[in-house]
Enzyme design. Structure first.
Site, PDB file in Angstrom:
ATOM      1  N   GLU A  65      -0.286 -22.488  -1.635  1.00  0.00           N
ATOM      2  CA  GLU A  65       0.661 -21.692  -2.443  1.00  0.00           C
ATOM      3  C   GLU A  65       1.529 -20.891  -1.492  1.00  0.00           C
ATOM      4  O   GLU A  65       1.335 -20.909  -0.278  1.00  0.00           O
ATOM      5  CB  GLU A  65      -0.110 -20.759  -3.390  1.00  0.00           C
ATOM      6  CG  GLU A  65      -0.977 -19.753  -2.656  1.00  0.00           C
ATOM      7  CD  GLU A  65      -1.769 -18.817  -3.572  1.00  0.00           C
ATOM      8  OE1 GLU A  65      -1.356 -18.604  -4.725  1.00  0.00           O
ATOM      9  OE2 GLU A  65      -2.798 -18.296  -3.098  1.00  0.00           O
TER      10      GLU A  65
ATOM     11  N   HIS B 161     -19.757  -0.171   5.882  1.00  0.00           N
ATOM     12  CA  HIS B 161     -19.262  -1.429   5.313  1.00  0.00           C
ATOM     13  C   HIS B 161     -19.832  -1.749   3.936  1.00  0.00           C
ATOM     14  O   HIS B 161     -19.125  -2.221   3.060  1.00  0.00           O
ATOM     15  CB  HIS B 161     -19.570  -2.600   6.258  1.00  0.00           C
ATOM     16  CG  HIS B 161     -18.636  -2.673   7.430  1.00  0.00           C
ATOM     17  ND1 HIS B 161     -18.523  -1.670   8.363  1.00  0.00           N
ATOM     18  CD2 HIS B 161     -17.762  -3.629   7.821  1.00  0.00           C
ATOM     19  CE1 HIS B 161     -17.628  -2.000   9.277  1.00  0.00           C
ATOM     20  NE2 HIS B 161     -17.144  -3.189   8.975  1.00  0.00           N
TER      21      HIS B 161
ATOM     22  N   LEU C  57      -4.244 -18.184  -6.034  1.00  0.00           N
ATOM     23  CA  LEU C  57      -4.264 -17.202  -7.117  1.00  0.00           C
ATOM     24  C   LEU C  57      -3.901 -17.909  -8.421  1.00  0.00           C
ATOM     25  O   LEU C  57      -3.004 -18.759  -8.432  1.00  0.00           O
ATOM     26  CB  LEU C  57      -3.251 -16.089  -6.827  1.00  0.00           C
ATOM     27  CG  LEU C  57      -3.343 -14.927  -7.791  1.00  0.00           C
ATOM     28  CD1 LEU C  57      -4.581 -14.073  -7.500  1.00  0.00           C
ATOM     29  CD2 LEU C  57      -2.099 -14.056  -7.725  1.00  0.00           C
TER      30      LEU C  57
ATOM     31  N   ARG D 259      -6.707 -10.803 -15.630  1.00  0.00           N
ATOM     32  CA  ARG D 259      -6.944 -11.149 -14.210  1.00  0.00           C
ATOM     33  C   ARG D 259      -7.416  -9.920 -13.429  1.00  0.00           C
ATOM     34  O   ARG D 259      -8.269 -10.033 -12.550  1.00  0.00           O
ATOM     35  CB  ARG D 259      -5.673 -11.740 -13.596  1.00  0.00           C
ATOM     36  CG  ARG D 259      -5.906 -12.292 -12.192  1.00  0.00           C
ATOM     37  CD  ARG D 259      -4.698 -13.036 -11.673  1.00  0.00           C
ATOM     38  NE  ARG D 259      -3.543 -12.164 -11.550  1.00  0.00           N
ATOM     39  CZ  ARG D 259      -2.304 -12.589 -11.300  1.00  0.00           C
ATOM     40  NH1 ARG D 259      -2.061 -13.885 -11.160  1.00  0.00           N
ATOM     41  NH2 ARG D 259      -1.309 -11.734 -11.200  1.00  0.00           N
TER      42      ARG D 259
ATOM     43  N   ARG E 111     -17.552   6.347   5.559  1.00  0.00           N
ATOM     44  CA  ARG E 111     -17.305   4.993   6.054  1.00  0.00           C
ATOM     45  C   ARG E 111     -18.605   4.235   6.367  1.00  0.00           C
ATOM     46  O   ARG E 111     -19.406   4.665   7.190  1.00  0.00           O
ATOM     47  CB  ARG E 111     -16.434   5.024   7.308  1.00  0.00           C
ATOM     48  CG  ARG E 111     -15.841   3.661   7.638  1.00  0.00           C
ATOM     49  CD  ARG E 111     -14.893   3.734   8.816  1.00  0.00           C
ATOM     50  NE  ARG E 111     -14.095   2.508   8.896  1.00  0.00           N
ATOM     51  CZ  ARG E 111     -14.559   1.345   9.339  1.00  0.00           C
ATOM     52  NH1 ARG E 111     -15.807   1.243   9.753  1.00  0.00           N
ATOM     53  NH2 ARG E 111     -13.784   0.274   9.356  1.00  0.00           N
TER      54      ARG E 111
HETATM   55  N1  PDD Z   1       2.267 -12.024  -6.248  1.00  0.00           N
HETATM   56  N2  PDD Z   1       0.046 -16.484  -5.352  1.00  0.00           N
HETATM   57  C1  PDD Z   1       0.015 -15.334  -4.666  1.00  0.00           C
HETATM   58  C2  PDD Z   1      -0.644 -15.316  -3.338  1.00  0.00           C
HETATM   59  C3  PDD Z   1       0.587 -14.170  -5.205  1.00  0.00           C
HETATM   60  O1  PDD Z   1       0.530 -13.007  -4.529  1.00  0.00           O
HETATM   61  C4  PDD Z   1       1.219 -14.232  -6.482  1.00  0.00           C
HETATM   62  C5  PDD Z   1       1.856 -13.032  -7.114  1.00  0.00           C
HETATM   63  C6  PDD Z   1       1.244 -15.466  -7.157  1.00  0.00           C
HETATM   64  C7  PDD Z   1       1.869 -15.620  -8.513  1.00  0.00           C
HETATM   65  O2  PDD Z   1       1.122 -14.949  -9.496  1.00  0.00           O
HETATM   66  P1  PDD Z   1       1.835 -14.353 -10.798  1.00  0.00           P
HETATM   67  O3  PDD Z   1       2.587 -15.473 -11.407  1.00  0.00           O
HETATM   68  O4  PDD Z   1       0.709 -13.895 -11.649  1.00  0.00           O
HETATM   69  O5  PDD Z   1       2.751 -13.229 -10.336  1.00  0.00           O
HETATM   70  C8  PDD Z   1       0.636 -16.569  -6.563  1.00  0.00           C
HETATM   71  C9  PDD Z   1       2.804 -10.774  -6.754  1.00  0.00           C
HETATM   72  C10 PDD Z   1       4.040 -10.957  -7.550  1.00  0.00           C
HETATM   73  C11 PDD Z   1       2.961  -9.777  -5.616  1.00  0.00           C
HETATM   74  O6  PDD Z   1       2.071  -9.763  -4.788  1.00  0.00           O
HETATM   75  O7  PDD Z   1       3.934  -9.044  -5.569  1.00  0.00           O
END
Ligand code: PDD
Length: 287
Positions: free
Chosen positions: A180, A102, A205, A52, A100
């Site tokens: 989510e 963009h 995500l 990822r 700097r």
């Molecule tokens: N966060 N959705 C979001 C927006 C997230 O930031 C995360 C993970 C997940 C779950 O993904 P995974 O199972 O791969 O951890 C879903 C991590 C833990 C963080 O930002 O600390």
């Protein structure tokens, strides 16, 4: 034990780690990150996390800072130096340092930072007792599939949750469907016993924990559907839980003011949690 950070090729005392003021991560949130859990001295699902990371970098045309092999060696070295047997390793990669402007600069070297954190995961009360979540509008951009360090809406949502005495905020899109959590994926077991989680798209995500749970469900013959669900469906659900590298499978026992079931973790959530923790600990699962 002294705590080290890895910054651009060097292991430095944690408090002395520093990056340039014109780093694009600082100026523009022009970077990505990953978080990998460590349990029983082992990195959990490091392969999918690094896949990822590579995808996030590629979507933003950021050059990988080092090869995957070197990344793995640095992770192992930092974990050993910091003596972490249970906790997390974080890595941030930004486009690098440039005057700097963009637009993406050409020919800059990416910045990489790695840190660790000790967390006594298994004794966390939230895993056994479950948590409350609140619902909030999803105000993020339309590329939530990229794990960017640009997390301000997520931080705002998590703060709102904390102010409401909740652990997490589940974000809701313009159609009233839950996308989510601010740092986790959302799941429900509906009133008619369907295990649901939103399908992957640019809206969420692609959680590594989420995918692992789908694989476990398939292996164990548990029916599931990758289907978006509404706030109403969630509030009338038998069970709910949230998944991530830092919360594993955390049962949800209340959504806003609505208590789910009898207000204790549901049987399916608890079973998936046990299977997942066994998987993390490198143990065989048992029903
Ligand atoms: N966060 N959705 C979001 C927006 C997230 O930031 C995360 C993970 C997940 C779950 O993904 P995974 O199972 O791969 O951890 C879903 C991590 C833990 C963080 O930002 O600390």
């Amino acid at each position: 034990m002294a705590r080290y950070a890895y910054v651009n090729g060097r292991y430095v005392p944690h408090g002395e780690g520093a990056i340039h003021i014109e780093d694009r991560g600082f100026q523009f949130s022009d970077g990505v990150y990953e978080v990998v859990p460590i349990i029983n001295d082992r990195l959990v699902d490091v392969g999918p996390h690094l896949d990822r990371l590579e995808r996030s970098l590629s979507e933003l045309q950021i050059t990988p800072p080092v090869s995957r092999r070197v990344l793995e060696l640095v992770m192992a070295e930092l974990i050993a130096r910091n003596g972490v047997s249970e906790g997390l390793i974080y890595m941030q990669v930004t486009r690098g340092v440039a005057p700097r402007d963009h637009k993406f600069p050409k020919g800059v070297s990416p910045t990489i930072v790695m840190t660790t954190k000790r967390v006594p995961f298994m004794s966390q009360k939230k895993l056994s007792d479950g948590v409350k979540v609140i619902t909030i509008p999803d105000i993020r951009w339309t590329r939530c599939d990229i794990k960017t360090v640009s997390l301000l809406p997520n931080c705002m949502g998590k703060t709102k949750a904390a102010e409401a005495g909740a652990y997490e905020a589940w974000q809701v899109d313009g159609d009233g469907l839950i996308t989510e959590g601010t740092s986790s994926n959302a799941w429900v077991v509906t009133a008619d016993d369907k295990l649901l989680t939103r399908p992957v798209s640019h809206d969420i995500l692609r959680g590594v924990t989420r995918q692992c749970l789908l694989d476990i469900a398939a292996e164990e013959g548990l029916a599931y559907e990758e289907r978006a669900f509404s706030v109403e469906t969630a509030k009338s659900a038998r069970e709910a839980f949230t998944s991530s590298a830092t919360s594993f499978v955390t049962p949800v026992v209340q959504i806003d003011d609505v208590r789910l079931g009898d207000g204790t973790p549901g049987p399916l959530s608890s079973r998936l949690q046990r299977w997942y923790l066994d998987y993390c600990a490198g143990r065989m699962r048992s029903t």
